[in-house]
Scaffold this active site. Sequence first.
Site, mmCIF file in Angstrom:
data_model
loop_
_atom_site.group_PDB
_atom_site.id
_atom_site.type_symbol
_atom_site.label_atom_id
_atom_site.label_comp_id
_atom_site.label_asym_id
_atom_site.label_seq_id
_atom_site.Cartn_x
_atom_site.Cartn_y
_atom_site.Cartn_z
ATOM 1 N N GLU A 289 17.569 27.001 -6.541
ATOM 2 C CA GLU A 289 18.662 26.195 -6.414
ATOM 3 C C GLU A 289 18.219 24.682 -6.255
ATOM 4 O OE1 GLU A 289 20.455 27.536 -2.455
ATOM 5 O OE2 GLU A 289 22.292 25.985 -2.933
ATOM 6 N N HIS B 36 19.953 33.305 8.759
ATOM 7 C CA HIS B 36 20.740 32.472 7.784
ATOM 8 C C HIS B 36 20.499 33.009 6.314
ATOM 9 C CE1 HIS B 36 22.615 28.484 6.381
ATOM 10 N NE2 HIS B 36 21.564 28.956 5.282
ATOM 11 N N GLU B 37 19.290 33.059 5.879
ATOM 12 C CA GLU B 37 18.902 33.364 4.598
ATOM 13 C C GLU B 37 19.484 34.968 4.352
ATOM 14 O OE1 GLU B 37 18.203 30.987 2.846
ATOM 15 O OE2 GLU B 37 17.584 29.717 4.399
ATOM 16 N N HIS C 52 23.161 35.146 4.166
ATOM 17 C CA HIS C 52 23.906 34.838 2.563
ATOM 18 C C HIS C 52 23.806 35.762 1.597
ATOM 19 C CE1 HIS C 52 23.950 30.272 2.295
ATOM 20 N NE2 HIS C 52 22.717 30.248 2.586
ATOM 21 N N GLU D 95 27.220 27.291 2.667
ATOM 22 C CA GLU D 95 26.343 26.775 3.570
ATOM 23 C C GLU D 95 27.006 26.689 4.904
ATOM 24 O OE1 GLU D 95 23.341 26.951 3.504
ATOM 25 O OE2 GLU D 95 22.791 26.985 1.432
ATOM 26 N N ALA E 236 13.830 27.198 3.400
ATOM 27 C CA ALA E 236 13.949 28.835 2.799
ATOM 28 C C ALA E 236 15.062 29.088 1.819
ATOM 29 C CB ALA E 236 14.173 29.997 3.859
ATOM 30 N N MET E 237 14.828 29.984 0.977
ATOM 31 C CA MET E 237 15.801 30.393 -0.055
ATOM 32 C C MET E 237 16.137 31.802 -0.128
ATOM 33 S SD MET E 237 17.680 29.032 -2.696
ATOM 34 C CE MET E 237 18.616 30.043 -3.547
ATOM 35 N N GLU E 238 17.377 31.857 -0.446
ATOM 36 C CA GLU E 238 18.213 33.190 -0.340
ATOM 37 C C GLU E 238 18.130 34.003 -1.287
ATOM 38 O OE1 GLU E 238 20.061 30.175 -0.037
ATOM 39 O OE2 GLU E 238 22.074 30.431 -0.952
ATOM 40 N N ASN E 239 17.531 33.949 -2.438
ATOM 41 C CA ASN E 239 17.343 34.563 -3.771
ATOM 42 C C ASN E 239 17.736 36.008 -3.352
ATOM 43 O OD1 ASN E 239 16.114 32.223 -4.857
ATOM 44 N ND2 ASN E 239 14.278 32.854 -3.689
HETATM 45 ZN ZN LIG Z 1 21.593 28.444 3.367
#
Ligand SMILES: [Zn+2]
Length: 879
Positions: free
Chosen positions: A126, A302-303, A306, A325, A267-270
């Site tokens: 992203e 949060h992640e 998502h 978001e 962080a990233m919600e993959n």
């Molecule tokens: Zn987010």
Amino acid sequence: MRTSQPRTIYLKDYKVPPYLVDHVDLRFELFEEGARVYNSMEIRRNPEADPGQPLELDGEGLELEGLTLNGLPLAPSDFEVTSGGLRVEKVSDAFTLGVVTWILPQDNTRLEGLYKSSGMFCTQCEAEGFRWITYFPDRPDVMARFRTRVEADKARYPILLSNGNDVDRGELEDGRHFVTWEDPFPKPCYLFALVAGDLTEKKDTFTTQSGREIDLRMYVEPRNAAKCDHALDSLKRSMRWDEQIYGREYDLDIFMIVAVDDFNMGAMENKGLNIFNSSCVLATPDTATDMAFQRIEAIVAHEYFHNWSGNRVTCRDWFQLSLKEGFTVFRDSQFSADMGSPTVKRIEDATLLRTAQFAEDSGPMAHPVRPDSYIEISNFYTLTVYEKGAEVVRMIHTLLGEEDFRKGSDLYFQRHDGQAVTTDDFVKAMEEASGRDLGQFRLWYQQAGTPVVDVTDHYDEQAKTYTLTLSQKVPPTPGQSEKKPQHIPFAIGLIGEHGSDLPLKLGADDAEAPTQRILDLTESEQTFVFHDVAERPVPSLLRGFSAPVKVRYPWSRDQLLFLMSHDSDGFNRWDAGQRLAVDVIQSMVGQPQEQTVDPRLVTAFRQLLSDTELDQALVAKMLQLPSEAYLIELADVADVQAIHSARTRVLNQLALELQGELMACYLRNREDGAYEPTPEAIARRSLKNTALSWLLHINDEEARQMALKQFDSATNMTDQSGALRSLVNSDFEADRTQALDAFYDRFSNDPQVVEQWFSIQAGSPRAGTLSAVEALLEHPAFDWKNPNKIRSVIGAFAGQNLANFHAEDGSGYRFLAKHILSLDSSNPQIAARLVAPLTRWRNYGEVYREGMRAALEQIQAKPDLSKDVYEVVHKSLKD
Ligand SMILES: [Zn+2]
């Protein structure tokens, strides 16, 4: 100067994708000298698009090794490799395209796409990272099913991960092995992830509300094996909460979290494989502070959230970023409020918004929650899109009420599952489920800038009526000179002489008379008349910070003191104290040293320090003086040195006058026993450490002894770093050096703690002079390739150590410009984010303004400036 201007992308130019990808088959061959990516896509023409368009795929920094159409190699005349991708002129309605690319993850310092961090392979896609891996329509409205096979040396990379479920694995020649992952849910390529490394696995399970058992796994470097419990516990709490509050259940059989040291974001919600910056996920009581514990819980939530708000329902285009978001930040803030103290959480959110987002809203990068244009989308991962976007969703929640909001979110998830949609689709679902008209409310997504609400009032003693007149104005922002009035839910209460809430009767025949109301402010000026008001009240305005606006009302200091001790709304109690402190500090800006602090402020703080009845978490927040950054945001023309000096004098005088109470507060809140991250224990530690820092601020000898003792005997990082910070910010130079050395010796093997050690020094007005900060950059633990180190030194200096950063000789600005220029080539995203402290140069006094502008011009003059940095600098300098 760069010769060509980077292209601006506009929302109004959006067109549906000409081709859709139904299925992607990926095979990664990972080596030390590079990686080969085999990509086979089942593509078909989009029936909704204009016919006859060529196939265009995005790609950056790729070496094309092979290209086939339906299994047959394409002749060089049949395709074209362009600057940003690949173009095939003639294709049929449905076909399979095969692409082989060679990439260099080991040399990737941008940390976008596939790269290496501490010897492991990982990805960040992203917003537009996937195009650095292979050719693909890299846009969120192309959703495909992914099957991914990862191959690597088994000894070096025993763990091979990607999205979805693990469907096949086996051995290959030369000590290599493979694992194949299949994700049954269609997703945009920005949610793709891959990890390969020698990682320790921590396992747990979660049983969903429908009784499915989910395999939870966390992957970390072996040295971090003991730091996973808090994240896993937070994950399970989040999963349960999302079922209870939103009815959302997890959908795959496995959920994985990986911790990575080098990471541009938090962080990233993959899908099914969340990748975290180590600093946002790893914690033990002796290495992470209370704040870190709370932040980790919030980010894990949060992640995870998502998975529905972002992954199952995603964004049509990047202008809709706040769709996922804003909504998800709202969800995580509700979750944090439920886990801890709702009032304190609200204070923290409002503080961030009022300090940093309001500043963004009044600067050259101001943009609506749903922006109209961008040059580089990475620059729009902003407080406006995230935090103001969350406030907008929160206002919908306020307007609709709990029950209708849930109906709206159910409708939204059900109607758009598996789709890429817009913020307008979200609002529509809320409207339809509730029957409420949100037409005017949509302006919150379209207009930039912070609305200002001016309030006047009149009490009619004879008629016993109280009249409130509210008028709103949204200031002009770049590209938007004229604004329409917005729909502002404005919560109020009226407080009578004896400190209790008065009934609020709107209109003489009003049958209901609650003590709090939400006024619908929709016009530029509106009057509200309250009847049967027995006495002249003090208004409590914008309770709970019910809208992200600035409120102006001429409260006297006595009225603020009254609200501080009587308002039934905890948020406004805190806010009254902040307003009083702001007023006192502002009145001392530019005044002689001898000027004394209004004794009423001293009395108010004395009461707070001895109040053991009031929620101690709230007291801890009320004792924090407004930050320099907030005071700068409030100033029309900021004189940083004068603000710093005035605030320091107020702090000094308060500490001197309240020495006895501070000591008593410190002693009362000292504790032994095991560490607990409960709201009560966190409040105690916060009170204790605040008292300690104030006492050291005035060089109290007894406090110095206590700080040293606390530093030596602390059983948790909150107390240890609290004592360290107090010593570092004090005049006790020998203690400061000794404590810093001891701290480093103890934690030198722990990068997350070393980052705290850096930021305590770089952020301190005493210890963090420019030469000291420059020395930190030479420290062996500093690493230019690691964004956390850059943030903990350069970011902390420019963002927190305002007195030194804004040195009148401009040295702080030149320092920042120099490092932005060198980072621009290696990591443009991080470089662009560091420009922020310079952007609002027009809001500063002349002595600062010139230096800030010169620094921006110096950056702008670099040939081949990245478009990330170009956009921020160019907009900042534009007239
Ligand atoms: Zn987010």
